[in-house]
Design a protein around this motif. Structure first.
Motif, short mmCIF file in Angstrom:
data_model
loop_
_atom_site.label_atom_id
_atom_site.label_comp_id
_atom_site.label_asym_id
_atom_site.label_seq_id
_atom_site.Cartn_x
_atom_site.Cartn_y
_atom_site.Cartn_z
N THR A 492 0.90 -1.08 0.02
CA THR A 492 -0.08 0.16 0.03
C THR A 492 0.80 1.32 -0.04
OG1 THR A 492 -1.78 -1.18 1.17
CG2 THR A 492 -1.86 1.09 1.22
N ASN A 493 1.86 1.24 0.85
CA ASN A 493 2.84 2.51 0.91
C ASN A 493 3.41 2.78 -0.45
OD1 ASN A 493 2.20 2.71 3.57
ND2 ASN A 493 3.90 1.61 4.14
N ILE A 494 3.88 1.62 -1.06
CA ILE A 494 4.55 1.70 -2.42
C ILE A 494 3.40 2.07 -3.63
CG2 ILE A 494 5.40 0.46 -4.48
CD1 ILE A 494 6.81 -1.48 -2.42
N ALA A 495 2.21 1.52 -3.39
CA ALA A 495 1.22 2.10 -4.41
C ALA A 495 0.87 3.61 -4.21
CB ALA A 495 -0.09 1.24 -4.39
N GLU A 496 0.84 3.89 -3.05
CA GLU A 496 0.62 5.33 -2.86
C GLU A 496 1.50 6.24 -3.22
OE1 GLU A 496 -0.94 8.25 0.87
OE2 GLU A 496 0.06 6.42 1.37
N ALA A 497 3.00 5.94 -3.20
CA ALA A 497 3.74 6.67 -3.49
C ALA A 497 3.84 6.91 -5.13
CB ALA A 497 5.26 6.14 -3.15
N LEU A 498 3.51 5.56 -5.74
CA LEU A 498 3.48 5.59 -7.34
C LEU A 498 2.40 6.54 -7.79
CD1 LEU A 498 4.48 2.01 -8.24
CD2 LEU A 498 5.77 3.83 -8.48
N TYR A 499 1.18 6.35 -7.06
CA TYR A 499 0.09 7.07 -7.59
C TYR A 499 0.24 8.58 -7.35
CZ TYR A 499 -4.63 9.29 -7.39
OH TYR A 499 -5.82 10.12 -7.42
N LEU A 500 0.84 9.06 -6.28
CA LEU A 500 0.99 10.51 -6.12
C LEU A 500 2.19 11.07 -6.96
CD1 LEU A 500 1.15 10.47 -2.25
CD2 LEU A 500 -0.67 11.37 -3.75
N PRO A 503 -0.66 10.90 -10.82
CA PRO A 503 -2.20 10.62 -10.42
C PRO A 503 -3.15 10.24 -11.79
CG PRO A 503 -1.61 12.48 -9.42
CD PRO A 503 -0.51 12.15 -10.66
N GLU A 504 -2.48 10.47 -13.06
CA GLU A 504 -3.31 9.93 -14.52
C GLU A 504 -2.96 8.61 -14.78
OE1 GLU A 504 -5.62 12.09 -15.48
OE2 GLU A 504 -5.14 13.23 -13.67
N ASN A 505 -2.06 7.85 -14.21
CA ASN A 505 -1.63 6.43 -14.24
C ASN A 505 -2.80 5.67 -14.04
OD1 ASN A 505 -0.35 3.91 -14.68
ND2 ASN A 505 1.50 4.85 -14.91
N ALA A 506 -3.27 5.20 -15.00
CA ALA A 506 -4.87 4.29 -14.59
C ALA A 506 -4.26 3.04 -13.80
CB ALA A 506 -5.48 4.10 -15.99
N TYR A 507 -3.17 2.51 -14.36
CA TYR A 507 -2.61 1.04 -13.59
C TYR A 507 -2.29 1.64 -12.15
CZ TYR A 507 -2.49 -0.67 -18.35
OH TYR A 507 -2.82 -1.32 -19.45
N TRP A 508 -1.76 2.72 -11.90
CA TRP A 508 -1.19 2.95 -10.70
C TRP A 508 -2.35 3.34 -9.70
CZ3 TRP A 508 3.72 6.20 -11.59
CH2 TRP A 508 4.71 5.15 -12.34
N MET A 509 -3.33 3.89 -10.23
CA MET A 509 -4.55 4.13 -9.23
C MET A 509 -5.57 3.02 -9.25
SD MET A 509 -7.11 6.11 -11.97
CE MET A 509 -5.93 7.41 -12.59
#
Length: 686
Positions: A492-500, A503-509
């Motif tokens: 979750t911590n990794i996923a949040e950092a990637l999304y931030l 934020p337009e990367n559909a895979y990361w969101m």
């Protein structure tokens, strides 16, 4: 009649059907036969309107009203014959319906592939309804066919045969008149050409001077674009700056749009193909399949043109193979698995030819391994687990050998880990949970080592996120909940950092939303908050990638979790509302005839039916509940024998329990118990 003809075809022959429709509607009947009497009346100036497009056909198997009405209002039926159309139940239904109308003498065949004399299902091209006799026991019909194959009539001659059949005139007469018309036209063109040549010669001298100057400026521009699309793009991708990559793509596209394609050098054409491939990748990450497919198709056309100019050039073959891969990748994500297999098979074949050009080139050998690996993953999507496992095991062995020979190559280490990951997924789906854990531990350790060796590489961070999730999933099923929770928190911590980061990367969101969804399961006190956050992220990703299997899977699971949580809190109306959202999005995708169903999607759909039945039961509608559970049972048992895929068993035992089928439930429960499987359902009512 509203239409001169109705074209019946398989979706795999859509290109041929389109060509035929345009050609027929544009055809001008030779003047000397216009107005003459024919078998079907007076010969018109034009053939007239052709019906090709049709409404989506219903799952019940009946022709839609629109198609039936079009058949009734069509003077003739043209069947595009191929092995695909011979297997198409829709083409067969249209032929049968037209014959019922008593107009079988107006059925014309246009053969584009296959063998009209063959009885082999893989090569026969005539649908069964064409051959079926009027009375049982009589000889089969012999269809009137124009053979467009190269070893048949050829495309042009076959087309004229078809026109003669539609007009009711003799083929020889039509062909002779058509040839006379072409000869007259060529004579006029020749006169114009000689006149133009004189003028063109005068301009050529001036043009050569200007062209040399333009070529010098173009070479300078290509150097700049080459940097933009090469080193700069690679650096931006490594740091995850898709926003800047989009800007680079726009600049490159703007430059290429101002060039005359006829003047492009080989180098310029190659740069343009590379640019379009990059644009396609970005658009794919943004969830725009249409623009992505358009960009990859254009890249393919340019790469193919370059390769055909010099088939001994390995770099051009490599670029062609990449274009084939991306076309297969987009088709796969859209659920068009037959199209995906076609393009990915082309990619594998190109990669094999590339590897054979230089057996000492490791990159090219790896490309061939990619080709086999993609088709193995596609087999996994279709539930062909044993076949996929054999191929993936061979691929993993190759990567391990290459990695041991090149211990500092992080990409090789990643590829070996990735193959181990797929073997883990295949082991899970066959019930070998402990073996799956071994494979996922292997992947986790390798990616962790990559991240330690190159901590700023976004690609390794994303892979480490997936490694954590996969290992956590198998640990959950083996009852190792605490260890699984730690892995999910780290993911979750990794996923949040990637999304931030983007934020337009559909895979990361989608990944971040999936992690939050799981946090809702393991932390009931914050479940409502996490589910709401997950809904925002997965909902947005779903709006961008509605036809992608993984997105459908996650979105469906989210709606089920929200509904279960609401039901757990005695909010029946809210639970029903979430199930309605599930039905509006997931059910149409399941019923889409063009979308092949993966095993993961099958599970999501069956879970929805089971929960919907529980809602009906809570609402005191026992008959409705039983009907829905029986439907879920049918979905889970579909297309399989006694040896059902392992991943269906848990849902199957649940629905059998609800239906009171205890004897059958015990049989499948035994397989679950033998595997060490332990159910985890935070919102369960069982």
């Amino acid at each position: 009649m509203q239409y001169s003809a109705f074209i019946s075809y398989s979706h795999k022959d859509e290109k041929s059907a389109r060509w035929l429709m345009r050609k027929l509607e544009a055809y001008r009947v030779p003047a000397k036969i216009i107005g003459q009497p024919s078998e079907f009346g007076i010969v018109p100036r034009r053939i007239g309107k052709i019906f090709r497009d049709r409404d989506e056909l219903p799952t019940a198997g009946n022709l839609s009203r629109t198609v039936n009405r079009a058949l009734q209002n069509s003077a003739a039926l043209i069947v595009v014959c191929s092995p695909a159309s011979a297997k198409s139940k829709w083409v067969n239904s249209e032929i049968a319906e037209f014959r019922k109308m008593g107009r079988e003498d107006r059925i014309l065949c246009f053969i584009v592939s296959g063998n009209p004399l063959s009885t082999d299902p893989d090569t026969a091209c005539f649908p069964p309804a064409l051959l079926k006799p009027d009375v049982s026991g009589e000889p089969e019909h012999e269809p009137l066919a124009a053979d467009a194959r190269a070893d048949g009539d050829g495309k042009d001659r076959a087309f004229l045969k078809l026109v003669a059949g539609l007009l009711g005139v003799g083929f020889d007469s039509l062909a002779q008149r058509d040839a006379q018309r072409r000869n007259k036209r060529l004579a006029l063109i020749s006169v114009g050409s000689f006149t133009g040549m004189a003028f063109a010669t005068a301009l050529a001298i001036t043009a050569v001077i200007a062209r040399n100057d333009a070529q010098r400026r173009q070479d300078q521009a290509e150097d700049i674009v080459g940097f933009m699309l090469g080193d700069l793009r690679e650096r931006l991708q490594t740091v995850g700056r898709l926003d800047l990559m989009r800007s680079v793509d726009d600049k490159a596209t703007s430059y290429f749009s101002k060039l005359n394609k006829r003047d492009l050098s080989d180098r310029a054409l190659a740069e343009q193909a590379r640019s379009l491939t990059g644009i396609g990748e970005v658009r794919l990450n943004e969830g725009d399949y249409q623009l992505a497919m358009a960009a990859f198709r254009e890249a393919y056309e340019r790469s193919k043109a370059l390769y055909e100019r010099d088939t001994s050039n390995a770099k051009r073959l490599f670029d062609l193979s990449q274009a084939e891969y991306w076309l297969g990748n987009v088709a796969w994500q859209q659920g068009r698995l037959d199209d995906a297999e076609t393009w990915l098979s082309h990619y594998r074949d190109s990669a094999i030819r590339l590897a054979a050009m230089d057996t000492s080139n490791l990159d090219w050998q790896i490309e061939a391994a990619y080709g086999y690996q993609n088709l193995a993953i596609l087999d996994k999507s279709r539930g062909k687990f044993e076949k996929a496992e054999i191929a993936m095991g061979e691929v993993r062995d190759l990567y391990i050998t290459w990695s041991e020979q090149n211990p500092k190559d992080l990409n090789l280490r990643y590829e070996a880990a990735n193959a181990a990951s797929w073997l883990g997924s295949l082991a899970m789906q066959q019930g070998n949970l402990r073996q799956a854990k071994i494979y996922f531990l292997e992947q986790h350790a390798a990616i962790k080592k990559n991240l330690e060796d190159d901590p700023d590489n976004t690609i390794w961070r994303e892979d480490y996120l997936y490694a954590n999730i996969l290992l956590a999933n198998v640990k959950i099923q083996l009852g190792e909940t605490q260890s699984a929770n730690r892995l999910f928190l780290e993911a979750t911590n990794i996923a949040e950092a990637l999304y931030l980061q983007d934020p337009e990367n559909a895979y990361w969101m989608l990944d971040y939303g999936r992690c939050l969804w799981y946090l809702a399961l393991i932390t009931p006190s914050n479940a409502e908050k996490h589910l709401k956050q997950a809904e925002n992220l997965i909902g947005k990703a779903f709006s961008l990638k509605q036809r992608e299997g993984r997105t459908l899977h996650f979105y469906g699971d989210l709606k089920i979790a929200q509904s279960e949580y609401a039901l757990l809190n005695n909010q029946l109306d809210l639970a029903t509302n979430y199930m309605q959202q599930f039905e509006q999005s997931i059910v149409p995708a399941w019923q889409d005839l063009d979308m092949e169903k993966t095993e993961d999607f099958r599970l999501v759909y069956s879970r929805g039916l089971i929960l919907k039945g529980k809602l009906a039961s809570f609402a005191s509608q026992p008959d409705t509940a039983q009907s829905l559970w029986k439907q879920a049972l049918g979905v889970l048992m579909e297309d399989e024998s006694d040896n059902l895929p392992f991943i269906r068993l848990y849902e199957l035992t649940k629905v059998l329990n609800l239906l009171g089928e205890e004897q059958q439930r015990k049989v499948h429960q035994q397989r679950l118990d033998e595997s060490g499987f332990i159910a985890f359902n935070a919102f369960s009512f069982d």
